[in-house]
Design an enzyme around this catalytic site. Structure first.
Site, PDB file in Angstrom:
ATOM      1  N   TYR A 136      42.881  25.672 110.747  1.00  0.00           N
ATOM      2  CA  TYR A 136      41.687  25.913 111.579  1.00  0.00           C
ATOM      3  C   TYR A 136      41.279  27.365 111.380  1.00  0.00           C
ATOM      4  CZ  TYR A 136      38.846  25.826 115.919  1.00  0.00           C
ATOM      5  OH  TYR A 136      37.840  25.897 116.849  1.00  0.00           O
ATOM      6  N   LYS A 164      39.513  23.270 108.728  1.00  0.00           N
ATOM      7  CA  LYS A 164      38.445  23.167 109.719  1.00  0.00           C
ATOM      8  C   LYS A 164      37.636  24.453 109.604  1.00  0.00           C
ATOM      9  CE  LYS A 164      37.302  22.676 114.616  1.00  0.00           C
ATOM     10  NZ  LYS A 164      37.812  22.648 116.016  1.00  0.00           N
ATOM     11  N   VAL A 206      34.830  17.864 112.288  1.00  0.00           N
ATOM     12  CA  VAL A 206      35.624  17.953 113.508  1.00  0.00           C
ATOM     13  C   VAL A 206      34.643  18.277 114.625  1.00  0.00           C
ATOM     14  CG1 VAL A 206      37.470  19.144 114.733  1.00  0.00           C
ATOM     15  CG2 VAL A 206      37.693  18.675 112.281  1.00  0.00           C
TER      16      VAL A 206
END
Length: 307
Positions: A136, A164, A206
């Site tokens: 992330y 992400k 996401v």
């Protein structure tokens, strides 16, 4: 173990009842709506999932419930958002033990780790588990950027498979593709840049407001991937005022209010967060209710199917 990092992966909220206990009836209802819309993965324990206020025991119970409810109909991804490497390793161990299909990993929290420390943190977890990992990358909120050079180092770990992408620089999608080709799957992580990122080559989304609007979110992604760009744009333009609720410090309260208005959740949050009141609640409700009142008709073949 493998995860196909493609499609919409809702970052779901953790539901609480009026007694501040996890509300699995409300949680399951939302999960079913995500799966019916065509979500490919369910991410739990993220920022929207209020991970910072969940105990280790609650995280395990949440994972077990999610695995049971999803029942192999999508991937279950557990987020690792920890302050110590030791805690991150334990989280990865529990993820494997209780049935997660993969992990999403933030850099270390609280301590502003340097490049070497951040790489060692990710590497320690990657070497400890067979589970696929999505990094992330959100320097805007978490102050540590995972740079292209750092991803070069991380590329040697086969189970670090996806990113992400939440740098809020949409051109970073192109930079990653130019440098790494298909080595890392790119999942756009900022709702207000989602369609732009998909057009630039992101493999998945996401998503946050998907929690309240699952069909519309999946439809945008699928239409874009099907080359039906004008149809995707039409829905996205309707959606944008609501998507902007995802980039605010109170995104949890805002999105939970949206879930309540669409019948997919409750407003209950865990203190120190508090439900919205007064002018702020009125203003956010107006945005949400206007979107509901003008909800577009979704084109055939745009949700509940493969992109």
């Amino acid at each position: 173990m493998s995860v196909i990092w493609k499609g919409v992966f809702p970052a779901v909220t953790t539901k609480f009842n009026d007694n501040d206990e996890m509300d699995f009836a409300a949680f399951d209802k939302n999960i079913e709506a995500q799966l019916e819309a065509g979500a490919k993965g369910i991410i739990i324990g993220g920022s929207l999932g209020e991970a910072s206020v969940l105990s280790d025991t609650e995280k395990i119970e949440l994972l077990k419930q999610t695995v049971k409810t999803v029942n192999k109909r999508a991937y279950v991804i557990l987020n690792i958002a920890e302050q110590t490497t030791k805690a991150a390793l334990l989280c990865a161990e529990n993820a494997l033990k209780y049935g997660a299909d993969g992990l999403m990993m933030l850099p270390p929290l609280r301590y502003l780790a340097d490049k070497h420390e951040t790489l060692e943190y990710f590497a320690a977890v990657a070497k400890s588990t067979p589970l696929p990992i999505m990094i992330y990358n959100n320097p805007y909120d978490y102050k540590i950027e995972v740079t292209l050079d750092m991803f070069e180092e991380l590329s040697k770990y086969e189970n670090i498979q996806a990113v992400k992408e939440s740098t809020r620089d949409v051109s970073n999608v192109t930079r990653m593709i130019n440098k790494f080709g298909d080595r890392f799957k790119l999942m756009t992580g900022v709702d207000t840049l989602a369609l732009e990122s998909i057009f630039m080559g992101a493999h998945g989304w996401v998503a946050g407001l998907v929690d309240a609007f699952p069909r519309e979110t999946v439809a945008i992604f699928n239409l874009a991937k099907q080359g039906r760009h004008e149809e995707a744009l039409k829905i996205y333009r309707w959606f944008l005022p609501v998507l902007e609720l995802d980039i605010h410090p109170k995104l949890v309260q805002y999105i939970k209010l949206a879930e309540t208005q669409t019948g997919l959740g409750t407003e209950n949050v865990r203190a120190p967060r508090l439900p919205l009141v007064g002018e702020e609640r009125t203003r956010i409700l107006a945005i949400i209710d206007n979107a509901i009142a003008n909800r577009p008709e979704l084109p055939a073949g745009s949700w509940g199917v493969e992109a």
